[in-house]
Design a protein around this motif. Sequence first.
Motif, PDB file in Angstrom:
ATOM      1  N   VAL A 144     107.767 -36.957 -34.741  1.00  0.00           N
ATOM      2  CA  VAL A 144     107.052 -36.162 -33.738  1.00  0.00           C
ATOM      3  C   VAL A 144     107.843 -36.139 -32.428  1.00  0.00           C
ATOM      4  N   TYR A 145     108.067 -34.925 -31.900  1.00  0.00           N
ATOM      5  CA  TYR A 145     108.781 -34.769 -30.632  1.00  0.00           C
ATOM      6  C   TYR A 145     107.910 -34.153 -29.543  1.00  0.00           C
ATOM      7  N   GLY A 146     106.732 -33.712 -29.909  1.00  0.00           N
ATOM      8  CA  GLY A 146     105.853 -33.136 -28.895  1.00  0.00           C
ATOM      9  C   GLY A 146     104.461 -32.897 -29.450  1.00  0.00           C
ATOM     10  N   THR A 147     103.463 -32.909 -28.577  1.00  0.00           N
ATOM     11  CA  THR A 147     102.088 -32.620 -28.970  1.00  0.00           C
ATOM     12  C   THR A 147     101.469 -31.661 -27.963  1.00  0.00           C
ATOM     13  N   SER A 148     100.595 -30.805 -28.434  1.00  0.00           N
ATOM     14  CA  SER A 148      99.871 -29.896 -27.550  1.00  0.00           C
ATOM     15  C   SER A 148      98.488 -29.667 -28.126  1.00  0.00           C
ATOM     16  N   LYS A 149      97.539 -29.436 -27.227  1.00  0.00           N
ATOM     17  CA  LYS A 149      96.162 -29.223 -27.663  1.00  0.00           C
ATOM     18  C   LYS A 149      95.886 -27.725 -27.757  1.00  0.00           C
ATOM     19  N   ASN A 200     112.022 -32.346 -43.072  1.00  0.00           N
ATOM     20  CA  ASN A 200     112.891 -31.720 -44.071  1.00  0.00           C
ATOM     21  C   ASN A 200     114.058 -30.985 -43.420  1.00  0.00           C
ATOM     22  N   GLY A 201     114.555 -31.548 -42.317  1.00  0.00           N
ATOM     23  CA  GLY A 201     115.679 -30.955 -41.617  1.00  0.00           C
ATOM     24  C   GLY A 201     115.331 -29.730 -40.800  1.00  0.00           C
ATOM     25  N   ARG A 202     114.033 -29.490 -40.560  1.00  0.00           N
ATOM     26  CA  ARG A 202     113.604 -28.304 -39.826  1.00  0.00           C
ATOM     27  C   ARG A 202     112.593 -28.679 -38.744  1.00  0.00           C
ATOM     28  N   VAL A 203     112.668 -27.975 -37.616  1.00  0.00           N
ATOM     29  CA  VAL A 203     111.654 -28.121 -36.580  1.00  0.00           C
ATOM     30  C   VAL A 203     110.449 -27.285 -37.003  1.00  0.00           C
ATOM     31  N   CYS A 204     109.298 -27.902 -37.100  1.00  0.00           N
ATOM     32  CA  CYS A 204     108.097 -27.190 -37.527  1.00  0.00           C
ATOM     33  C   CYS A 204     106.876 -27.804 -36.861  1.00  0.00           C
ATOM     34  N   TYR A 205     105.700 -27.341 -37.264  1.00  0.00           N
ATOM     35  CA  TYR A 205     104.474 -27.708 -36.557  1.00  0.00           C
ATOM     36  C   TYR A 205     103.378 -28.072 -37.559  1.00  0.00           C
ATOM     37  N   ILE A 206     102.645 -29.128 -37.226  1.00  0.00           N
ATOM     38  CA  ILE A 206     101.539 -29.582 -38.064  1.00  0.00           C
ATOM     39  C   ILE A 206     100.262 -29.572 -37.235  1.00  0.00           C
ATOM     40  N   PRO A 207      99.294 -28.722 -37.583  1.00  0.00           N
ATOM     41  CA  PRO A 207      98.021 -28.718 -36.853  1.00  0.00           C
ATOM     42  C   PRO A 207      97.028 -29.688 -37.497  1.00  0.00           C
ATOM     43  N   LEU A 228      78.776 -17.163 -32.208  1.00  0.00           N
ATOM     44  CA  LEU A 228      78.620 -18.345 -31.351  1.00  0.00           C
ATOM     45  C   LEU A 228      79.669 -18.275 -30.237  1.00  0.00           C
ATOM     46  N   PRO A 229      79.426 -17.437 -29.215  1.00  0.00           N
ATOM     47  CA  PRO A 229      80.449 -17.197 -28.183  1.00  0.00           C
ATOM     48  C   PRO A 229      80.815 -18.431 -27.356  1.00  0.00           C
ATOM     49  N   LYS A 230      79.930 -19.406 -27.271  1.00  0.00           N
ATOM     50  CA  LYS A 230      80.215 -20.576 -26.452  1.00  0.00           C
ATOM     51  C   LYS A 230      80.763 -21.750 -27.273  1.00  0.00           C
ATOM     52  N   TYR A 231      80.727 -21.621 -28.593  1.00  0.00           N
ATOM     53  CA  TYR A 231      81.157 -22.723 -29.455  1.00  0.00           C
ATOM     54  C   TYR A 231      82.689 -22.773 -29.535  1.00  0.00           C
ATOM     55  N   LYS A 232      83.236 -23.947 -29.283  1.00  0.00           N
ATOM     56  CA  LYS A 232      84.688 -24.123 -29.310  1.00  0.00           C
ATOM     57  C   LYS A 232      85.071 -25.263 -30.247  1.00  0.00           C
ATOM     58  N   GLU A 233      86.259 -25.138 -30.812  1.00  0.00           N
ATOM     59  CA  GLU A 233      86.862 -26.219 -31.581  1.00  0.00           C
ATOM     60  C   GLU A 233      88.266 -26.469 -31.043  1.00  0.00           C
ATOM     61  N   SER A 234      88.833 -27.582 -31.412  1.00  0.00           N
ATOM     62  CA  SER A 234      90.183 -27.893 -30.926  1.00  0.00           C
ATOM     63  C   SER A 234      91.012 -28.555 -32.027  1.00  0.00           C
ATOM     64  N   ALA A 235      92.290 -28.536 -31.826  1.00  0.00           N
ATOM     65  CA  ALA A 235      93.225 -29.180 -32.747  1.00  0.00           C
ATOM     66  C   ALA A 235      94.445 -29.634 -31.967  1.00  0.00           C
ATOM     67  N   MET A 236      95.081 -30.668 -32.463  1.00  0.00           N
ATOM     68  CA  MET A 236      96.358 -31.106 -31.899  1.00  0.00           C
ATOM     69  C   MET A 236      97.472 -30.494 -32.744  1.00  0.00           C
ATOM     70  N   ILE A 237      98.418 -29.879 -32.062  1.00  0.00           N
ATOM     71  CA  ILE A 237      99.583 -29.297 -32.742  1.00  0.00           C
ATOM     72  C   ILE A 237     100.761 -30.234 -32.515  1.00  0.00           C
ATOM     73  N   TYR A 238     101.275 -30.789 -33.598  1.00  0.00           N
ATOM     74  CA  TYR A 238     102.396 -31.732 -33.505  1.00  0.00           C
ATOM     75  C   TYR A 238     103.708 -31.000 -33.803  1.00  0.00           C
ATOM     76  N   LYS A 239     104.603 -31.043 -32.841  1.00  0.00           N
ATOM     77  CA  LYS A 239     105.942 -30.490 -33.044  1.00  0.00           C
ATOM     78  C   LYS A 239     106.783 -31.570 -33.714  1.00  0.00           C
ATOM     79  N   VAL A 240     107.230 -31.294 -34.946  1.00  0.00           N
ATOM     80  CA  VAL A 240     107.881 -32.340 -35.737  1.00  0.00           C
ATOM     81  C   VAL A 240     109.221 -31.864 -36.294  1.00  0.00           C
ATOM     82  N   LEU A 241     109.993 -32.837 -36.711  1.00  0.00           N
ATOM     83  CA  LEU A 241     111.216 -32.579 -37.465  1.00  0.00           C
ATOM     84  C   LEU A 241     110.947 -33.045 -38.887  1.00  0.00           C
TER      85      LEU A 241
END
Length: 646
Positions: free
Chosen positions: A445-450, A475-482, A460-473
Amino acid sequence: MKTFLMQKGKAGVKKSIVIILTMALIITMVPVNAFAYENRPCETDRADAEVYPFPMNMKVLSQYLYGSEKNLTGKVKWNYSKNVPREWYQRELPNYLKNYVVGVATVNTRGRGTRSAAPVCFEATFSSPSKSYHDLRIQELSKTKYSYRGPNNPSNQNTAFYVAEGTKFYTLGYNKDWTAIWDVGGIDQGRGLSSTCGGLGTEQYGSWKPAVYFIRTKDVYINDMRNRDRNIPKVTASGTATCDVLIKTTPIAENYVSAGKIKSNELIQVTNPTPINGHYQVYFREGLYYVNAKWLNLKRSDESKPTIQYNAVVKTTDSIEIKSQASASATAVASAKDGYKIQVVKKNAGNGFSEVWFNSKKCYIPTKSLTNFTSSCSYDDVKKLGNAKGTVVLNGSYAAYGDTAYTAEGIKILKKYKLDFVSARTKINAVNGSISMKEGDVSIVYGTSKFVYKPEPKRLPKYKESAMIYKVLYNGRVCYIPIRSGELGRYFNYYKLGKGKIKTRSETKCITIAGTDRSWGEAEIETYKIKNEYYFKIDDIAKLSAKTNKSFNVKFDKNAIVVNSMSPFTGTAPLKKGDGKTRYAEFSAKSIIWDGQVVSIKCYKINGKYYVNMDEIAYLIDSELDPRDTGFVIYTTYPYEVEIQG
């Protein structure tokens, strides 16, 4: 976790247990004056080298055909019972014939129609033999405890038996058509009532006496004493096959003898990077052989490699030429076939060509002949990522089902669809935006963002959800895991540096790096067993390999472990035994850079040192791994993958 550089072909199988010892026996059998006796030239590195240096001496061999009394002089390997005559006992090669052993013949995997097994004959002839051997065999069996009772409708009186691919025989001479071999014999104790010897319909050929037999030369690979050389010269290059390519005993274009085959993308050592009659001299199965330079991508040990932008795969119906310049009229430096993996320096280099790294220099291939472009991560790219924050591991309660990482384009689409992969699947697949992961896979992991989103804005206009997006290396590739809020531990777990530790005990195992007669490394060193796999310090393995033909150097930088193959080891690994103490292992947050590219092999940090899986190191240095109770042996002169054995 297998990167572009580590993909293991489905057609190949790993040699882990069975070690080829036959070639080691040859030297003890062949008299010193064997070459003089044959009166043939010994050199192989010439275009006019003798292709068939060991012709069959039929004056001698004909005395050891099926039923000969001389065959009874061989040492008994196996007998059956008092109801079976002595001539049916399995027997080793008679002492006199040992003077005529010139190598090993291995049944190859070339197409033989619907039958995968190869026929072996009583006599070296394509027509009828001098006697009805098959009828004689059936008659003689009827006098034993194992009289043949199955259907018998022989199509050829000359067929002795069928033999599975991968089977090895002592070679007693060969020519363009036939190879003389010795077989110990055998009896079908099922008496022809069960499927044996190559499959249904061949049971009638399931019994034969120990004798000299003959197999078609095109059905075997020949490894003879002329090519054998255990004192391998210094290796300054390696090569990757750009298609399935045959290995030759001499550097001749046509009518050659095959010694084996390397498969597309497989690695082989090159002992002479200067072509001989259009062939590279290579080291294969403890000998010097030759491969058509047209089908080999040469990697020199002193290459100055540029930054690789992409990894790609050749896509073509026939073969495609690799050019010296970005022009259809430019000189072709080599060729490649469908499925070959190639490194791309620049995707669009003009005139419809991509610039690729080939033969340790910049070459060119039509962009339309490439597919599966994936971003390549080099050491410079890793340094730009900054400091690692930890690791994400697919080891949660549902990890057995696998999960997915996403490219930059893929995560962008997924966000638009509010992390609804089912709805976004079509568009993500259109840009190759998803990367499958399996249980146990580790990404740095090289970075995280919400990411905050409204899954149902209308209802449900007021209902919200969230996830952490992990910027990772991964299999030799920069990619993202939510990972959605509250789902950490379901599939993935995130471990900050110093977290997610596993208890493991320091043990001692013997590691042998078996190179050539003059290159050998062996020591009892520390190891840790984690999830039924043993891990060794990477610099310990490098030090043991230092004297062999598979030497590699290891350097430890701030955020990476940098490995250069075919380079002398300059470290100071102590090679200490284990002390029996229990310690904690954590997933390493250092990328491993192998020859300029990231490889995602398993690595743990234990007591400040870095430990890797022996199997994955053996794969990267293309060496056979033999696990033993006391430790492991790596044979650097044998390939990691071979054709399927029968």
